[in-house]
Design a protein around this motif. Sequence first.
Motif, PDB file in Angstrom:
ATOM      1  N   VAL A  54       0.685   7.473  -1.344  1.00 51.62           N
ATOM      2  CA  VAL A  54       2.058   7.577  -0.850  1.00 51.62           C
ATOM      3  C   VAL A  54       3.029   7.141  -1.941  1.00 51.62           C
ATOM      4  O   VAL A  54       2.926   6.037  -2.475  1.00 51.62           O
ATOM      5  CB  VAL A  54       2.248   6.718   0.414  1.00 51.62           C
ATOM      6  CG1 VAL A  54       3.703   6.740   0.852  1.00 51.62           C
ATOM      7  CG2 VAL A  54       1.353   7.228   1.535  1.00 51.62           C
ATOM      8  N   GLY A  55       3.966   8.033  -2.284  1.00 55.92           N
ATOM      9  CA  GLY A  55       4.983   7.699  -3.280  1.00 55.92           C
ATOM     10  C   GLY A  55       4.630   8.012  -4.709  1.00 55.92           C
ATOM     11  O   GLY A  55       5.448   7.786  -5.607  1.00 55.92           O
ATOM     12  N   CYS A  56       3.416   8.538  -4.974  1.00 54.23           N
ATOM     13  CA  CYS A  56       3.028   8.848  -6.348  1.00 54.23           C
ATOM     14  C   CYS A  56       3.922   9.947  -6.930  1.00 54.23           C
ATOM     15  O   CYS A  56       4.176  10.954  -6.270  1.00 54.23           O
ATOM     16  CB  CYS A  56       1.575   9.315  -6.397  1.00 54.23           C
ATOM     17  SG  CYS A  56       0.380   7.971  -6.379  1.00 54.23           S
ATOM     18  N   LYS A  57       4.380   9.747  -8.150  1.00 54.33           N
ATOM     19  CA  LYS A  57       5.156  10.776  -8.831  1.00 54.33           C
ATOM     20  C   LYS A  57       4.261  11.858  -9.410  1.00 54.33           C
ATOM     21  O   LYS A  57       4.702  12.968  -9.690  1.00 54.33           O
ATOM     22  CB  LYS A  57       6.004  10.145  -9.938  1.00 54.33           C
ATOM     23  CG  LYS A  57       7.060   9.171  -9.420  1.00 54.33           C
ATOM     24  CD  LYS A  57       7.872   8.578 -10.553  1.00 54.33           C
ATOM     25  CE  LYS A  57       8.916   7.609 -10.024  1.00 54.33           C
ATOM     26  NZ  LYS A  57       9.708   6.993 -11.119  1.00 54.33           N
TER      27      LYS A  57
ATOM     28  N   THR B 268       0.815  -1.212   0.000  1.00 56.04           N
ATOM     29  CA  THR B 268       0.000   0.000   0.000  1.00 56.04           C
ATOM     30  C   THR B 268       0.847   1.259   0.000  1.00 56.04           C
ATOM     31  O   THR B 268       0.541   2.230  -0.684  1.00 56.04           O
ATOM     32  CB  THR B 268      -0.934  -0.001   1.217  1.00 56.04           C
ATOM     33  OG1 THR B 268      -1.686  -1.218   1.217  1.00 56.04           O
ATOM     34  CG2 THR B 268      -1.888   1.181   1.174  1.00 56.04           C
ATOM     35  N   PHE B 269       1.928   1.265   0.778  1.00 58.41           N
ATOM     36  CA  PHE B 269       2.789   2.433   0.875  1.00 58.41           C
ATOM     37  C   PHE B 269       4.154   2.202   0.218  1.00 58.41           C
ATOM     38  O   PHE B 269       5.098   2.942   0.456  1.00 58.41           O
ATOM     39  CB  PHE B 269       2.989   2.816   2.343  1.00 58.41           C
ATOM     40  CG  PHE B 269       1.695   3.012   3.088  1.00 58.41           C
ATOM     41  CD1 PHE B 269       0.766   3.926   2.630  1.00 58.41           C
ATOM     42  CD2 PHE B 269       1.407   2.275   4.219  1.00 58.41           C
ATOM     43  CE1 PHE B 269      -0.433   4.111   3.294  1.00 58.41           C
ATOM     44  CE2 PHE B 269       0.216   2.450   4.889  1.00 58.41           C
ATOM     45  CZ  PHE B 269      -0.718   3.371   4.428  1.00 58.41           C
TER      46      PHE B 269
ATOM     47  N   GLY C 113       1.902   3.680  -8.423  1.00 57.61           N
ATOM     48  CA  GLY C 113       1.112   3.963  -9.611  1.00 57.61           C
ATOM     49  C   GLY C 113       0.411   2.763 -10.209  1.00 57.61           C
ATOM     50  O   GLY C 113      -0.084   2.841 -11.339  1.00 57.61           O
ATOM     51  N   LEU C 114       0.334   1.658  -9.470  1.00 58.14           N
ATOM     52  CA  LEU C 114      -0.267   0.442 -10.023  1.00 58.14           C
ATOM     53  C   LEU C 114      -1.732   0.648 -10.381  1.00 58.14           C
ATOM     54  O   LEU C 114      -2.209   0.212 -11.433  1.00 58.14           O
ATOM     55  CB  LEU C 114      -0.118  -0.711  -9.022  1.00 58.14           C
ATOM     56  CG  LEU C 114      -0.815  -2.024  -9.377  1.00 58.14           C
ATOM     57  CD1 LEU C 114      -0.363  -2.541 -10.744  1.00 58.14           C
ATOM     58  CD2 LEU C 114      -0.555  -3.076  -8.297  1.00 58.14           C
TER      59      LEU C 114
ATOM     60  N   VAL D 108     -10.934   5.036   1.433  1.00 52.00           N
ATOM     61  CA  VAL D 108     -12.100   4.783   0.582  1.00 52.00           C
ATOM     62  C   VAL D 108     -12.159   5.743  -0.596  1.00 52.00           C
ATOM     63  O   VAL D 108     -13.052   5.645  -1.439  1.00 52.00           O
ATOM     64  CB  VAL D 108     -13.424   4.860   1.383  1.00 52.00           C
ATOM     65  CG1 VAL D 108     -13.442   3.819   2.480  1.00 52.00           C
ATOM     66  CG2 VAL D 108     -13.653   6.255   1.946  1.00 52.00           C
ATOM     67  N   GLY D 109     -11.213   6.698  -0.687  1.00 50.30           N
ATOM     68  CA  GLY D 109     -11.111   7.550  -1.862  1.00 50.30           C
ATOM     69  C   GLY D 109     -11.827   8.878  -1.770  1.00 50.30           C
ATOM     70  O   GLY D 109     -11.812   9.650  -2.728  1.00 50.30           O
ATOM     71  N   VAL D 110     -12.453   9.180  -0.619  1.00 49.28           N
ATOM     72  CA  VAL D 110     -13.114  10.472  -0.462  1.00 49.28           C
ATOM     73  C   VAL D 110     -12.081  11.574  -0.258  1.00 49.28           C
ATOM     74  O   VAL D 110     -12.231  12.681  -0.757  1.00 49.28           O
ATOM     75  CB  VAL D 110     -14.104  10.438   0.720  1.00 49.28           C
ATOM     76  CG1 VAL D 110     -14.738  11.804   0.948  1.00 49.28           C
ATOM     77  CG2 VAL D 110     -15.180   9.393   0.464  1.00 49.28           C
ATOM     78  N   LEU D 111     -11.021  11.282   0.474  1.00 45.09           N
ATOM     79  CA  LEU D 111      -9.927  12.220   0.689  1.00 45.09           C
ATOM     80  C   LEU D 111      -8.665  11.704   0.007  1.00 45.09           C
ATOM     81  O   LEU D 111      -8.557  10.511  -0.292  1.00 45.09           O
ATOM     82  CB  LEU D 111      -9.645  12.402   2.182  1.00 45.09           C
ATOM     83  CG  LEU D 111     -10.760  12.976   3.039  1.00 45.09           C
ATOM     84  CD1 LEU D 111     -10.294  13.117   4.482  1.00 45.09           C
ATOM     85  CD2 LEU D 111     -11.247  14.308   2.511  1.00 45.09           C
ATOM     86  N   THR D 112      -7.732  12.604  -0.214  1.00 38.34           N
ATOM     87  CA  THR D 112      -6.432  12.218  -0.752  1.00 38.34           C
ATOM     88  C   THR D 112      -5.362  13.034  -0.055  1.00 38.34           C
ATOM     89  O   THR D 112      -5.659  14.023   0.625  1.00 38.34           O
ATOM     90  CB  THR D 112      -6.382  12.439  -2.273  1.00 38.34           C
ATOM     91  OG1 THR D 112      -5.205  11.837  -2.795  1.00 38.34           O
ATOM     92  CG2 THR D 112      -6.378  13.917  -2.618  1.00 38.34           C
ATOM     93  N   LEU D 113      -4.121  12.622  -0.202  1.00 42.69           N
ATOM     94  CA  LEU D 113      -3.028  13.384   0.375  1.00 42.69           C
ATOM     95  C   LEU D 113      -2.897  14.717  -0.344  1.00 42.69           C
ATOM     96  O   LEU D 113      -3.040  14.784  -1.562  1.00 42.69           O
ATOM     97  CB  LEU D 113      -1.716  12.605   0.257  1.00 42.69           C
ATOM     98  CG  LEU D 113      -1.602  11.309   1.075  1.00 42.69           C
ATOM     99  CD1 LEU D 113      -0.314  10.587   0.717  1.00 42.69           C
ATOM    100  CD2 LEU D 113      -1.646  11.606   2.566  1.00 42.69           C
TER     101      LEU D 113
END
Length: 678
Positions: A355-358, A305-306, A312-313, A454-459
Motif C-alpha cells: 500500500v502506497g508504493c510508488k 504497515t499501510f 518503501g522501507l 506472507v508475500g505469496v500474493l501482492t496488490l
Amino acid sequence: ALQRAGAEARGTAERNQAAAVMSQALRKLSLVPAEDLFSSETTPPAWPVSAAAKTYGDGGSDFVELRQEHGFFADHTPYLRKLDRLRGCVMYRPPRFGKSLWLSVMQCYYDIRYADPVGREPREDEMCFSNLFRGLAITRDETRDMSLQSSFYVLRLNFPKDYDPQHHKASFHKTVNENIRAFLGAHPDVLLQSQYSTVDEILDNTACHITLKRVITIVNGRKKGRLMVLVDEVDRAAMTALSDSDEPNDVEDVKRYNDATAPMRGLLGELKDMASSNSGNRYFVTGIVPVALRESVFNGYMSLTFDLDFAGLFGFTEHEVRSTLIHVARIEEGSDELERALTVARKCFNGHCFVGCKEALYNPQLVLQFAQKYEKQFKGELLQDDAVVSRLGELTDWNQVPSHRQVQLLQRDPSIASSLLLSGKGRPVETDGLEAPLDAKALLAKPLSLLFFVGVLTLDKDQKHADGKTRFRLPNAVTKFAYVDMYRNTVLGLPSSSSRFFREPSVQHIAELLKQIAAKVDTVHSSKENEALLLGLLSSEVLFSLKPLGEEDVFVDVEMPPAEDSRKRTDITIQTPNHVIIIELKRIPRRLLTDESALSIGDKDKKVSRDVLEAAQTRSRGNGYQFQADAVEQVRSYMMEFAAQKRVDRRQLVGFAVTQVAEHYLIDEVVIRNQLQL
C-alpha cells in the motif's frame, strides 16, 4: 570534483596520496570515503562498498558485521528521521524482506553503546556511530533530531520461531530472558546501578514480562535513561501454529494459534505501558501478519504497515537492484549483460506492491542471492531467453514458499486457485478489501489477506479499482513457481498425467487425470471444488511440462461466474499451439442420489457400467443421463461460438463433457461438423 581528481591521478603513489588527503576531509563531512570512490570504474552507489566487498547470500542481518566487512548495503537510513516523533510502532512485511537488518540499523543508530568516544577522534576499527554511519544519507540530514542518536538503552528481542504445543510457553520465557541477559551483558552499567547483585536475580524464568518490567524500572529509575525495545517478527511462532499443522483443522488451528500468542500478552502489555509513560521509552515491532497483536493489552499502537511514508522501507527499488548487479555481481555498468540480468531480475524477483508504493519492489533476499551466485552459477546460460524457466528452482528461496495449509485454504475458493494458476503472473483475484487486523479465525476464512502478508500474493498494480474492489496477483515467476510446486504436491502428492492430455486430448487421457484426482481427494464437497482441482492440475502442467512459464501462446482460461450470473460460460478452456480444448464439468453428489441409486453405484473402487451411471436417479433433478446430455449440448454450443468467432485458426477444436456421479465419471468427447467452414 573529487571523482575527477581521482580519475586524473595516474600513478599508484598519486592515487594513494589523493585518497589519504580526501579521506581525511570527507570523514569530517560524513561523505563517502575517498578510497571507495577509487574502488570501481562504475558510478559509485549511494552507499559505501569497497572493491573487495564481502557480500551476504542471505542479505546479512547484522549491520555492524556488514559495515566491518565493507559489505553491500542499500541505504534506507533516511527513514530513521521519519521515526523521530513515533514512540511505539508496528510494521508488517513478508519474511526475508530485510526486517532483521533494519532493526540492527536502528539498534546501532539509537544505542548508547555505539556512541562516539568523548574527547577524541574514533579509531578506524572502532565500531561507533561515526564509523558505522559514515557516508550514509541520515548523517547529512540536518532536519533529523540529533539528540536521539546514541541516546537509548536498546533491548533487542527475538521470539521463538517454532511452535511446540508442549513446550512453547517455557521456550518463550526462556528465549526472551536470554535476550535480556545478552542486553545486560552489553550494558553492564545497568546491573551496577541496580539493587540486584547478579543478572540471574533480575531474570524471572517463568514470567519474562516481569523481567522486562524490572529492566524498565532500573533504566528509567536509577539510570535516569531511556529504553528502546526492538522486537523481530513478533508473530513467527503464531503463524507457524496457524499454517503448518500436520493435520489441518480450522478449530484446532485457532486453538494452536491462541496458545502460541498467550505467553506474549504480558510482555506486550509491558511494552504498551513503557511507551505511554513520561520516561521517553520507545518500541518498534516487526511482524508478518497483523493478527498476533490484536490483543487488548496492545491497542493504540502506531501501525506503519499501510503508512505511505514507509511504503518503501523494506524491499529493493530497481535502482538498488541495478547497483547490486554492478557492485556485487560485478557486471559492467551500461553493458548489454547488465540489461539482460535486469530482465531476469524483473521477471523473477520484482512485482511486490505494498500500500502506497510508488513502484513495485524486488525481494531483496532473492536479488542478493542471485547477485552473489551470478558469476559461478548463472552467467551466460541463464541470460538466454529460455534458460530462466529451467533454473527457477535454483532462483527460489525454499524457506519462503507457501505452506501446504495456505494452499489448502486457497483451494476452498476455486476462483482464487484457478486465477492464480493462469499463464504469466496469473489473473488478478478480487476481494472487498485488505483485511487487517485479523483474528486467527478470520484469517483462515479469508486467505487472500493472509497470502498477501506472507508475500505469496501482492496488490495488483492498479491497486484499488473504480469498483471498490482490491485485486491481488502473484508477484513474479519465482513466487509462482513455488506456489504451483506446492499446489501440485498438496493436491496430488505425485507427478500428474496431464502432459499426455495436453499433447493428445482424448477421453482416455482426461479419465486418467480424473482418476488421479479421485485417488488423492477422498471427498469433494461441491462441483466448484471439483472444477478447481481439475483446472489447477491442468494449469500447473502448463508451467511444468508443456511450455515455459509465462509463454503467452499456451494458457488456461476459466469462466466461473457467480451464482447470480445466469449467463452461460465455459468451465475450462485450454489453448495450446495445436488444440483448443473446451471442458464442461457437472457433478451429482452422493447426497442427491436416491437410496437405490446410491446403493447400486457403491464406492469409488467399484467398477460401474455407463448405463448404471446414466440411469442413476437424483431426488429432485432427474437422472445422470440428463445431466450429461446437458453438458454435451453446452460444450457443443461453446465450441460453435468459439469457431464462429474465428478464434481457432488452424488448431483442432476439441470438447469434453464430464459429469461426476458420486465418485465416478461420465465422459464424452464432443465434435462439431464442418469446423473449418465455421
